[in-house]
Design an enzyme around this catalytic site. Sequence first.
Site, mmCIF file in Angstrom:
data_model
loop_
_atom_site.group_PDB
_atom_site.id
_atom_site.type_symbol
_atom_site.label_atom_id
_atom_site.label_comp_id
_atom_site.label_asym_id
_atom_site.label_seq_id
_atom_site.Cartn_x
_atom_site.Cartn_y
_atom_site.Cartn_z
ATOM 1 N N HIS A 1 0.957 -1.206 -0.035
ATOM 2 C CA HIS A 1 0.144 -0.022 0.303
ATOM 3 C C HIS A 1 0.829 1.036 0.395
ATOM 4 O O HIS A 1 0.149 1.951 0.578
ATOM 5 C CB HIS A 1 -1.080 -0.303 1.267
ATOM 6 C CG HIS A 1 -1.447 -1.444 2.005
ATOM 7 N ND1 HIS A 1 -3.192 -1.868 1.013
ATOM 8 C CD2 HIS A 1 -1.130 -2.293 1.923
ATOM 9 C CE1 HIS A 1 -3.274 -2.959 1.553
ATOM 10 N NE2 HIS A 1 -2.228 -2.871 1.871
ATOM 11 N N SER B 1 15.657 22.023 -14.950
ATOM 12 C CA SER B 1 14.417 23.295 -15.105
ATOM 13 C C SER B 1 15.313 24.269 -15.702
ATOM 14 O O SER B 1 16.299 24.573 -14.631
ATOM 15 C CB SER B 1 13.690 23.557 -13.671
ATOM 16 O OG SER B 1 13.054 24.473 -13.942
#
Length: 444
Positions: free
Chosen positions: A170, A291
């Site tokens: 999970h 970036s």
Amino acid sequence: MEKKENNMAKKKPWEGRFSKSLDKDVQEFNNSISFDKKLASYDVFGSIIHVSQLSKVGLIEESESALIIKYLTQIKADVEQDNITFLDEFEDVHMNIEHILNTRMEEDGLLHIAGKLHTARSRNDQVALDTKLYLKDCTVKIIETIKLVISAIDGQIEDNQGVRIPGYTHLQKAQPILLSTHLNCWQEMLKRDVKRFKNNLELINYSPLGAGALAGTTLNLDREFTAKELGFAGVVENTMDSVSDRDYVMDFCSACATFMIHLSRICEELILWSTSEFKFIHIDDAYATGSSLMPNKKNPDVPELIRGKSGRVVGNLTSILVIMKSLPLAYNKDMQEDKEIIFDNEKTVIQCGFILSKFIANITFNLEKLAQDTKSDFISATYIVDELVAKKVPFRDAHHIVGNIVKYCNDNNKDLWDLTLEEAQNFNPHLDRDMKTILSKYYK
Ligand code: ARG
């Protein structure tokens, strides 16, 4: 020589029953030569074997077959050296190759012999043959690429023997595991992919040649002979099945999609592991990008792009399934749409496998962070349960006791590892040492 071929005004093989030439826009719409030229060398190979059969069974003379094969062999060499000009007006690769043969043999006064090549054959069995031959080779190349990824993972397993990593369920920390177990899990998925592609090679390995348009032929062919010469295990017995089956394209696309889904899962983990939240791996600077705005960024473009491309390959599977859905027997032109799907899958899958193998070979694991994270957040709780079970405490009770310990630690802002002997004893007398001593033995 090529220039001359371009200028030769040859008729299309099927023009006889038409009184008008094809509308230009329809011609452009109908054509597949712009992409199926990739099948050219397989097409010529198929023709060489077909024509050698024709003389074997006595449909043409030995000398005629030898001549055609001589010209086809030269055409094959020219195809392989990219020395052929394909013409739009000849629609597809099959008609283009036949046109080139006709042109070249006509120049030597042999057009009447060239005209015997297509005896007892249709483009319908021809295209199935070319596609099968192409897919067989392509599948072998893909298997090699998958093996590259498996061996890059092998390298990481060897470099990180005995290293632990948190195991998740999970996406919540569950139990510590060996990094080698995690990495080997990736390999197991990929090994199944290899098997899946290999299984496809078995199913595809039957020759459609000799089926003609759909009904076979009244002429006496030797389908077993051509099948063997073309490298197949046997013939597709049913002539309609020979020309209408595209299961092998669906199987190929399905195996590609499953492989890419596996890569997407691997890539997702690499992306997560590289985040500042996880910090499990360091991506080599040569394998990341920055970036244009944020100077701090280092982005995992490679695994992201592979993850994205898995969508494209799943799309290709959907496309071929829907193309084939409800198609009546036997050949339908819809099937021409399979080629670009095959070529796109081949390119995407091989590119992604290759790049990922390099990417994986160049990551480094953050051993310090892994060591911390395989102890924190109660990840070792199951070991304490096992400790109690070993002392004959029933599993359900042990589970409950350790659940209480976790709750206690949580409420008191304590790490499991810091539990003193006294605190441990309060939960169960079998916990007869402090927690650090108990747990340490599981981390040797
Ligand atoms: N270009 C066609 C294809 O890819 C070849 C077969 C054409 N057959 C025909 N009868 N029109 O499917």
